[in-house]
Design a protein around this motif. Sequence first.
Motif, PDB file in Angstrom:
ATOM      1  N   GLU A 146       0.813  -1.210   0.000  1.00 22.23           N
ATOM      2  CA  GLU A 146       0.000   0.000   0.000  1.00 22.23           C
ATOM      3  C   GLU A 146       0.850   1.266   0.000  1.00 22.23           C
ATOM      4  O   GLU A 146       0.373   2.346  -0.379  1.00 22.23           O
ATOM      5  CB  GLU A 146      -0.956   0.021   1.200  1.00 22.23           C
ATOM      6  CG  GLU A 146      -0.281  -0.017   2.564  1.00 22.23           C
ATOM      7  CD  GLU A 146      -0.032  -1.428   3.065  1.00 22.23           C
ATOM      8  OE1 GLU A 146       0.189  -1.594   4.279  1.00 22.23           O
ATOM      9  OE2 GLU A 146      -0.056  -2.368   2.232  1.00 22.23           O
ATOM     10  N   MET A 147       2.119   1.155   0.417  1.00 20.04           N
ATOM     11  CA  MET A 147       3.008   2.311   0.400  1.00 20.04           C
ATOM     12  C   MET A 147       3.687   2.490  -0.962  1.00 20.04           C
ATOM     13  O   MET A 147       4.187   3.559  -1.268  1.00 20.04           O
ATOM     14  CB  MET A 147       4.083   2.163   1.483  1.00 20.04           C
ATOM     15  CG  MET A 147       3.605   2.385   2.892  1.00 20.04           C
ATOM     16  SD  MET A 147       3.029   4.073   3.146  1.00 20.04           S
ATOM     17  CE  MET A 147       1.262   3.801   3.050  1.00 20.04           C
ATOM     18  N   GLN A 148       3.711   1.433  -1.739  1.00 18.19           N
ATOM     19  CA  GLN A 148       4.418   1.497  -3.020  1.00 18.19           C
ATOM     20  C   GLN A 148       3.800   2.507  -3.973  1.00 18.19           C
ATOM     21  O   GLN A 148       4.499   3.152  -4.745  1.00 18.19           O
ATOM     22  CB  GLN A 148       4.456   0.105  -3.651  1.00 18.19           C
ATOM     23  CG  GLN A 148       5.291  -0.894  -2.866  1.00 18.19           C
ATOM     24  CD  GLN A 148       5.226  -2.293  -3.440  1.00 18.19           C
ATOM     25  OE1 GLN A 148       4.883  -2.479  -4.604  1.00 18.19           O
ATOM     26  NE2 GLN A 148       5.560  -3.295  -2.623  1.00 18.19           N
ATOM     27  N   VAL A 149       2.472   2.679  -3.915  1.00 15.50           N
ATOM     28  CA  VAL A 149       1.821   3.638  -4.804  1.00 15.50           C
ATOM     29  C   VAL A 149       2.221   5.067  -4.442  1.00 15.50           C
ATOM     30  O   VAL A 149       2.348   5.924  -5.321  1.00 15.50           O
ATOM     31  CB  VAL A 149       0.281   3.466  -4.747  1.00 15.50           C
ATOM     32  CG1 VAL A 149      -0.285   3.824  -3.383  1.00 15.50           C
ATOM     33  CG2 VAL A 149      -0.380   4.297  -5.834  1.00 15.50           C
ATOM     34  N   HIS A 150       2.460   5.332  -3.162  1.00 15.68           N
ATOM     35  CA  HIS A 150       2.902   6.669  -2.750  1.00 15.68           C
ATOM     36  C   HIS A 150       4.325   6.944  -3.240  1.00 15.68           C
ATOM     37  O   HIS A 150       4.634   8.057  -3.673  1.00 15.68           O
ATOM     38  CB  HIS A 150       2.839   6.797  -1.226  1.00 15.68           C
ATOM     39  CG  HIS A 150       1.457   6.693  -0.658  1.00 15.68           C
ATOM     40  ND1 HIS A 150       0.467   7.609  -0.920  1.00 15.68           N
ATOM     41  CD2 HIS A 150       0.883   5.756   0.142  1.00 15.68           C
ATOM     42  CE1 HIS A 150      -0.645   7.262  -0.284  1.00 15.68           C
ATOM     43  NE2 HIS A 150      -0.413   6.123   0.355  1.00 15.68           N
ATOM     44  N   ASP A 209      10.556 -11.430  -9.574  1.00 15.85           N
ATOM     45  CA  ASP A 209       9.773 -12.573  -9.094  1.00 15.85           C
ATOM     46  C   ASP A 209       8.630 -12.085  -8.218  1.00 15.85           C
ATOM     47  O   ASP A 209       7.516 -12.640  -8.268  1.00 15.85           O
ATOM     48  CB  ASP A 209      10.676 -13.525  -8.308  1.00 15.85           C
ATOM     49  CG  ASP A 209       9.934 -14.760  -7.825  1.00 15.85           C
ATOM     50  OD1 ASP A 209       9.404 -15.491  -8.674  1.00 15.85           O
ATOM     51  OD2 ASP A 209       9.875 -14.966  -6.595  1.00 15.85           O
ATOM     52  N   MET A 210       8.887 -11.054  -7.415  1.00 16.92           N
ATOM     53  CA  MET A 210       7.832 -10.481  -6.585  1.00 16.92           C
ATOM     54  C   MET A 210       6.745  -9.849  -7.441  1.00 16.92           C
ATOM     55  O   MET A 210       5.557  -9.879  -7.081  1.00 16.92           O
ATOM     56  CB  MET A 210       8.428  -9.450  -5.618  1.00 16.92           C
ATOM     57  CG  MET A 210       9.362 -10.033  -4.568  1.00 16.92           C
ATOM     58  SD  MET A 210      10.062  -8.763  -3.490  1.00 16.92           S
ATOM     59  CE  MET A 210       8.606  -8.184  -2.625  1.00 16.92           C
ATOM     60  N   VAL A 211       7.136  -9.239  -8.560  1.00 19.23           N
ATOM     61  CA  VAL A 211       6.153  -8.673  -9.488  1.00 19.23           C
ATOM     62  C   VAL A 211       5.236  -9.782 -10.014  1.00 19.23           C
ATOM     63  O   VAL A 211       4.009  -9.622 -10.073  1.00 19.23           O
ATOM     64  CB  VAL A 211       6.855  -7.946 -10.657  1.00 19.23           C
ATOM     65  CG1 VAL A 211       5.856  -7.600 -11.758  1.00 19.23           C
ATOM     66  CG2 VAL A 211       7.551  -6.678 -10.164  1.00 19.23           C
ATOM     67  N   HIS A 212       5.831 -10.908 -10.383  1.00 16.73           N
ATOM     68  CA  HIS A 212       5.041 -12.032 -10.895  1.00 16.73           C
ATOM     69  C   HIS A 212       4.103 -12.583  -9.823  1.00 16.73           C
ATOM     70  O   HIS A 212       3.006 -13.078 -10.143  1.00 16.73           O
ATOM     71  CB  HIS A 212       5.970 -13.143 -11.398  1.00 16.73           C
ATOM     72  CG  HIS A 212       6.768 -12.733 -12.593  1.00 16.73           C
ATOM     73  ND1 HIS A 212       8.005 -13.270 -12.894  1.00 16.73           N
ATOM     74  CD2 HIS A 212       6.527 -11.809 -13.564  1.00 16.73           C
ATOM     75  CE1 HIS A 212       8.479 -12.698 -13.996  1.00 16.73           C
ATOM     76  NE2 HIS A 212       7.595 -11.816 -14.420  1.00 16.73           N
ATOM     77  N   LYS A 213       4.530 -12.497  -8.548  1.00  9.66           N
ATOM     78  CA  LYS A 213       3.704 -12.990  -7.450  1.00  9.66           C
ATOM     79  C   LYS A 213       2.751 -11.924  -6.912  1.00  9.66           C
ATOM     80  O   LYS A 213       2.065 -12.154  -5.904  1.00  9.66           O
ATOM     81  CB  LYS A 213       4.601 -13.494  -6.318  1.00  9.66           C
ATOM     82  CG  LYS A 213       5.409 -14.730  -6.681  1.00  9.66           C
ATOM     83  CD  LYS A 213       6.308 -15.148  -5.530  1.00  9.66           C
ATOM     84  CE  LYS A 213       7.108 -16.400  -5.895  1.00  9.66           C
ATOM     85  NZ  LYS A 213       8.046 -16.788  -4.804  1.00  9.66           N
ATOM     86  N   LYS A 214       2.730 -10.745  -7.558  1.00 14.77           N
ATOM     87  CA  LYS A 214       1.838  -9.643  -7.196  1.00 14.77           C
ATOM     88  C   LYS A 214       2.125  -9.077  -5.798  1.00 14.77           C
ATOM     89  O   LYS A 214       1.240  -8.528  -5.142  1.00 14.77           O
ATOM     90  CB  LYS A 214       0.364 -10.090  -7.251  1.00 14.77           C
ATOM     91  CG  LYS A 214      -0.068 -10.720  -8.564  1.00 14.77           C
ATOM     92  CD  LYS A 214       0.040  -9.754  -9.724  1.00 14.77           C
ATOM     93  CE  LYS A 214      -0.465 -10.381 -11.024  1.00 14.77           C
ATOM     94  NZ  LYS A 214      -0.291  -9.477 -12.195  1.00 14.77           N
ATOM     95  N   THR A 215       3.365  -9.207  -5.340  1.00 15.81           N
ATOM     96  CA  THR A 215       3.736  -8.618  -4.054  1.00 15.81           C
ATOM     97  C   THR A 215       4.559  -7.341  -4.224  1.00 15.81           C
ATOM     98  O   THR A 215       4.934  -6.712  -3.242  1.00 15.81           O
ATOM     99  CB  THR A 215       4.531  -9.629  -3.209  1.00 15.81           C
ATOM    100  OG1 THR A 215       5.679 -10.068  -3.940  1.00 15.81           O
ATOM    101  CG2 THR A 215       3.674 -10.818  -2.844  1.00 15.81           C
ATOM    102  N   PHE A 216       4.854  -7.007  -5.479  1.00 14.32           N
ATOM    103  CA  PHE A 216       5.553  -5.749  -5.772  1.00 14.32           C
ATOM    104  C   PHE A 216       4.957  -5.184  -7.054  1.00 14.32           C
ATOM    105  O   PHE A 216       4.755  -5.916  -8.032  1.00 14.32           O
ATOM    106  CB  PHE A 216       7.059  -5.980  -5.938  1.00 14.32           C
ATOM    107  CG  PHE A 216       7.884  -4.740  -5.781  1.00 14.32           C
ATOM    108  CD1 PHE A 216       8.282  -4.306  -4.530  1.00 14.32           C
ATOM    109  CD2 PHE A 216       8.256  -3.972  -6.886  1.00 14.32           C
ATOM    110  CE1 PHE A 216       9.036  -3.148  -4.374  1.00 14.32           C
ATOM    111  CE2 PHE A 216       9.011  -2.826  -6.747  1.00 14.32           C
ATOM    112  CZ  PHE A 216       9.403  -2.405  -5.480  1.00 14.32           C
TER     113      PHE A 216
END
Length: 478
Positions: free
Chosen positions: A274-278, A313-320
């Motif tokens: 939730e902080m990544q969008v900021h 890999d985190m992007v693929h797992k939707k965690t980043f």
Amino acid sequence: MIQERQPPFLGQKGTSMLEGELDEINKRLVAILDSIYDGLYITDGQANTILINQAYQVISGLKPDEVMGKNMHEVVSKGLIDRSGTLRALEIKAPVTLEQTFRTGKQALITSTPCFNESGEVSMVITVVRDMTELYGLQEKYRESEERRKAEMGFLRRHQQFSSCLVANDPKTADTLNRARKVAALDTTILLLGETGVGKEQFARFIYENSQRSEQSFISINCGAIPPTLIESELFGYERGAFTGAKREGKMGVFESADNGTVFLDEIGDLPLEMQVHLLRVLQEMQITRVGGTRSIPVNVRIIAATNRDLLDMVHKKTFREDLYYRLNVIPIEIPPLRERPGDVVPLVQTFLQESNKKYRFQKVFSPAALQAMQQYHWPGNVRELKNVVEQAVILSDKDDILPSDLPIAPCFSGERPESRGAGEGFSLKKAVAQFEYEHICQAYDQYKNVRAAAASLGMDAATFVRKRKKYEQMLQK
């Protein structure tokens, strides 16, 4: 509002109004003047007081009976006010603006304007008194805040006159350092990749020192070390009263504090989703919004991020976030682990030895055998582990010459594994089994880099892993 005599602008000669009508108009005018937020002080052309409104009484603390009908010279001489704009306006026959402090402690900005009659003489002086106490207070708080911020930034800059002093004796490190030097002068986002302890922050500081922002602040923050509930206010700041326990005056966040400087976001892979969008907004628009605030605040910072995780890999797992990943991954720099740059081991040992000797006032040296043991060790904890080992050895060794036995590293992890011996050489079956298990224990540790994971891979707990390792080392060295 008390009025001693009828104002001249209501009592002109030749009026046909009845006295009752005149009184009614006077009351209405007084009510209007008393409803005005600014104070009013009116004198005639000889500086005699003829009217004050309610706001003036509140601002100045003066009562009508103290000033009504009195000349401004008398009011000033009695110390009722510190100075008079009216007298100055009468003197120069032009509007006068000045600051005034009253006995109430209130500070005001006053403007005295002379009014002229048909003969060109001053008939009245109208003084408007505006209470500036709150505004001056805010300005003073802002000035103090700015001075405090500048002092803090100056302190940080004085105490951050670090020299990265990166050791780059190994060709791999030299290549990485050259890449960092090339992009340092370019004001772009950089992503540092590598295992824990390889020296990502040192590379970030090297880039900062060789950038156009080297005279500005460098703020390092570990995204994985801040609780998720606090990271937003830490990065972006908060307005007064944003949450329970917040400072009354609010607080600037990392990005505001580092304006025109460099922000190093270590462990960026641990930043909550939730902080990544900021953070994405900072990279895209160079703007932030404080917690509890609504206005956008422009910032000008360079961001250097670092992680030991596989972000793709985190992007693929939707965690980043994928969009944030590509915003950060403009210039990726992979820092090799220490085991892949053996040429740096001894120079780093000497550097850390010098620091420890100076810190603890020793004159210790590493024996050639100790240096060889450290060169053969695979350093799962990388440079951070090497520094820790050197400092421990310096502190705990009994003599000035540090021997391999003084090093807090296990023999099987330093390249000193006992050699295997085949049957017919006095090597019992018990020792053969020990040799077999010992090799597997060492291989597991080489692969997983920590005791807990290595033990799990062999189906045993960490305590059993350590106990067997020690047991087999002693058995095989006999």
